[in-house]
Design an enzyme around this catalytic site. Structure first.
Site, PDB file in Angstrom:
ATOM      1  N   GLN A  39       0.994  -1.226  -0.071  1.00  0.00           N
ATOM      2  CA  GLN A  39       0.111   0.014   0.060  1.00  0.00           C
ATOM      3  C   GLN A  39       0.801   1.286  -0.022  1.00  0.00           C
ATOM      4  O   GLN A  39       0.516   2.269  -0.790  1.00  0.00           O
ATOM      5  CB  GLN A  39      -1.001   0.048   1.042  1.00  0.00           C
ATOM      6  CG  GLN A  39      -1.987  -1.172   1.305  1.00  0.00           C
ATOM      7  CD  GLN A  39      -3.060  -1.004   0.053  1.00  0.00           C
ATOM      8  OE1 GLN A  39      -3.445  -0.006  -0.010  1.00  0.00           O
ATOM      9  NE2 GLN A  39      -3.482  -1.856  -0.553  1.00  0.00           N
ATOM     10  N   ARG A  48      -0.150   9.404  -9.010  1.00  0.00           N
ATOM     11  CA  ARG A  48      -1.311   8.748  -8.858  1.00  0.00           C
ATOM     12  C   ARG A  48      -2.275   9.642  -7.825  1.00  0.00           C
ATOM     13  O   ARG A  48      -3.297   9.869  -7.910  1.00  0.00           O
ATOM     14  CB  ARG A  48      -0.949   7.207  -8.097  1.00  0.00           C
ATOM     15  CG  ARG A  48      -2.209   6.443  -7.551  1.00  0.00           C
ATOM     16  CD  ARG A  48      -1.580   5.372  -7.002  1.00  0.00           C
ATOM     17  NE  ARG A  48      -2.415   4.423  -6.327  1.00  0.00           N
ATOM     18  CZ  ARG A  48      -2.960   4.284  -5.399  1.00  0.00           C
ATOM     19  NH1 ARG A  48      -2.719   5.471  -4.165  1.00  0.00           N
ATOM     20  NH2 ARG A  48      -4.127   3.558  -4.770  1.00  0.00           N
ATOM     21  N   GLY A  72     -12.273  -1.647  -3.673  1.00  0.00           N
ATOM     22  CA  GLY A  72     -11.108  -1.968  -3.384  1.00  0.00           C
ATOM     23  C   GLY A  72     -10.321  -0.778  -2.684  1.00  0.00           C
ATOM     24  O   GLY A  72      -9.282  -0.116  -3.092  1.00  0.00           O
ATOM     25  N   GLU A  94     -13.230  -3.710   0.755  1.00  0.00           N
ATOM     26  CA  GLU A  94     -11.836  -4.244   0.776  1.00  0.00           C
ATOM     27  C   GLU A  94     -12.051  -5.804   0.786  1.00  0.00           C
ATOM     28  O   GLU A  94     -12.614  -6.131   1.962  1.00  0.00           O
ATOM     29  CB  GLU A  94     -10.983  -3.471   1.583  1.00  0.00           C
ATOM     30  CG  GLU A  94      -9.545  -4.196   1.788  1.00  0.00           C
ATOM     31  CD  GLU A  94      -8.845  -4.028   0.604  1.00  0.00           C
ATOM     32  OE1 GLU A  94      -8.041  -5.105   0.254  1.00  0.00           O
ATOM     33  OE2 GLU A  94      -9.069  -3.221  -0.353  1.00  0.00           O
ATOM     34  N   GLU A 123     -18.569  -8.611  -5.300  1.00  0.00           N
ATOM     35  CA  GLU A 123     -19.388  -9.463  -5.907  1.00  0.00           C
ATOM     36  C   GLU A 123     -20.233 -10.364  -4.795  1.00  0.00           C
ATOM     37  O   GLU A 123     -21.475 -10.781  -4.957  1.00  0.00           O
ATOM     38  CB  GLU A 123     -18.576 -10.637  -6.850  1.00  0.00           C
ATOM     39  CG  GLU A 123     -18.176  -9.972  -7.958  1.00  0.00           C
ATOM     40  CD  GLU A 123     -16.748  -9.424  -7.888  1.00  0.00           C
ATOM     41  OE1 GLU A 123     -16.374  -8.986  -8.927  1.00  0.00           O
ATOM     42  OE2 GLU A 123     -16.134  -9.476  -6.533  1.00  0.00           O
ATOM     43  N   GLU A 137      -9.318   2.920  -7.641  1.00  0.00           N
ATOM     44  CA  GLU A 137      -8.028   2.881  -8.315  1.00  0.00           C
ATOM     45  C   GLU A 137      -7.737   1.384  -8.827  1.00  0.00           C
ATOM     46  O   GLU A 137      -7.160   0.509  -7.794  1.00  0.00           O
ATOM     47  CB  GLU A 137      -6.756   3.196  -7.612  1.00  0.00           C
ATOM     48  CG  GLU A 137      -5.657   3.864  -8.368  1.00  0.00           C
ATOM     49  CD  GLU A 137      -4.644   2.575  -8.306  1.00  0.00           C
ATOM     50  OE1 GLU A 137      -5.072   1.820  -9.418  1.00  0.00           O
ATOM     51  OE2 GLU A 137      -3.693   2.447  -7.748  1.00  0.00           O
ATOM     52  N   GLU A 146      -4.485  -7.768 -14.162  1.00  0.00           N
ATOM     53  CA  GLU A 146      -4.856  -8.173 -12.932  1.00  0.00           C
ATOM     54  C   GLU A 146      -6.319  -8.361 -12.862  1.00  0.00           C
ATOM     55  O   GLU A 146      -7.101  -8.770 -11.878  1.00  0.00           O
ATOM     56  CB  GLU A 146      -4.520  -7.025 -11.802  1.00  0.00           C
ATOM     57  CG  GLU A 146      -3.164  -6.955 -11.373  1.00  0.00           C
ATOM     58  CD  GLU A 146      -2.809  -5.890 -10.320  1.00  0.00           C
ATOM     59  OE1 GLU A 146      -3.765  -5.232  -9.809  1.00  0.00           O
ATOM     60  OE2 GLU A 146      -1.712  -5.720 -10.048  1.00  0.00           O
TER      61      GLU A 146
END
Length: 377
Positions: A39, A48, A72, A94, A123, A137, A146
């Site tokens: 992180q 970013r 996320g 998360e 989901e 992001e 990914e």
């Protein structure tokens, strides 16, 4: 970037999209994002961070009094910014135990009454309401590595109001010809590996009486893929780009489907701008834009680009596809390119690229058209 995707191990489904083995997917992908050191790498990326910060605070009208979903959330910083910009409610999703750290940061910034951190994949969770904004992001190397974008699309289809906005709202993938001394080094490494193998075969037969030469072909294929066909991460200098860049794909995040990004295809062209030089390969990068929507546009559009830069490199860098051999090109030469990229059958989060090139020379010896295969791993 945190993690909320849920689409890794590839199993058959009736609609042709992959079914998920959650335990394998967590082991192969999610665990990385559960560590603070990872992180920190992303949080230290000023390009970013500045882009997302400016996108939120230059467009507070999209957040003030609104309901926001952060897909996320990772450390929770995007959710915190949304709260600081005046969001009425933020759902920060998360998939890893990083959610615990996110809760601590939310509390430390006195936003626990606004931000609800939810541990789980997007989901699998159920929100009590639909949202006005989805912020995430989600971008991987060369944008789509990914496959986290799948989860953002899922969130959009299930939880975004018809009048809602996506942050970012648009994305583009780029490709350009380059020169690089790395190409020569990779070939030396490959040749050294093969020389070492032949010595190993000779030594094993001489000292142990076992002929290993039957494995030479598979070893050759393995090393060829690793050294010569696997794309490389790089932060290129702009002067290494020797021709015009072309857009491979232009994505509207409010409309794109998973099927649209399963196989990216493009026919593009590039004109060599540099004087006589070597075409050593191609570089791929992306940019994303924060434009809001047609009905609810951003007050100030913000761009985040990962293009080669002297001073503003990112942790994404660029993906470099090296050519073996290299080709001499001249200013004005036109490269007619065919590009195809699809997901690896072995690992849904990795990518396979097929790149074809026909060089139209302004002078000099013609070059036969060629096609190369590459792996983004």
């Amino acid at each position: 970037m945190g993690s909320s995707a849920n689409n890794g191990s590839r199993l058959a489904t009736s609609n042709g999209l992959p079914k998920v083995d959650k335990e394998v997917d967590f082991a192969n992908y999610f665990c990385t994002y559960a560590y603070l050191y990872h992180q920190k790498e992303m949080l230290s990326d000023r390009v970013r961070m500045d882009a997302y910060y400016n996108a939120v605070f230059e467009n507070k009208h999209h957040f003030h009094g609104k309901t926001v979903l952060d897909v996320g959330t990772g450390s929770g910083i995007l959710a915190i910014w949304a709260g600081q910009a005046g969001a009425a409610k933020v759902y920060a999703v998360e998939a890893t135990k990083m959610a615990n750290h996110a809760r601590e940061l939310v509390k430390a910034n006195n936003l626990q009454g606004v931000i609800e951190v939810i541990e789980g994949s997007i989901e699998d969770i159920i929100l009590p309401e639909k949202v006005d904004v989805i912020i995430s992001e989600w971008m991987g190397y060369f944008l789509l590595r990914e496959s986290m974008f799948d989860s953002v699309i899922y969130a959009r289809d299930h939880w975004l109001k018809p009048t809602g906005v996506m942050y970012p709202s648009h994305a583009r993938m780029w490709l350009a010809p380059i020169r690089s001394g790395i190409r020569d080094q990779k070939m030396k490494d490959y040749e050294g590996s093969m020389d070492d193998w032949h010595q190993f075969v000779d030594g094993t037969k001489t000292y142990y009486g076992v002929d290993m030469s039957a494995l030479t072909k598979p070893f050759f294929e393995e090393q060829n893929k690793f050294y010569l066909q696997t794309s490389m991460w790089s932060n290129l200098h702009p002067n290494q780009v020797i021709g015009t860049a072309a857009v491979i794909m232009d994505i509207d995040c409010s409309k794109v489907t998973v099927a649209d990004i399963l196989n990216v295809r493009a026919n593009i062209s590039s004109r060599i701008c540099a004087e006589d030089t070597r075409l050593c390969g191609f570089s791929g990068w992306f940019d994303v834009h924060f434009r809001g929507s047609q009905d609810n546009p951003a007050a100030k559009e913000i761009e985040l680009t990962t293009a080669p830069s002297e001073e503003n490199g990112t942790h994404w860098g660029q993906q470099v596809f090296l050519l073996h051999p290299a080709f001499f090109v001249s200013q004005g030469d036109e490269l007619c390119l065919t590009f195809s990229m699809e997901r690896s059958k072995e690992n849904h989060r990795l990518l396979e690229v097929e790149l074809g090139c026909d060089i139209k020379r302004t002078s000099g010896k013609p070059v036969a058209p060629f096609t190369k295969k590459f792996y983004i791993e």
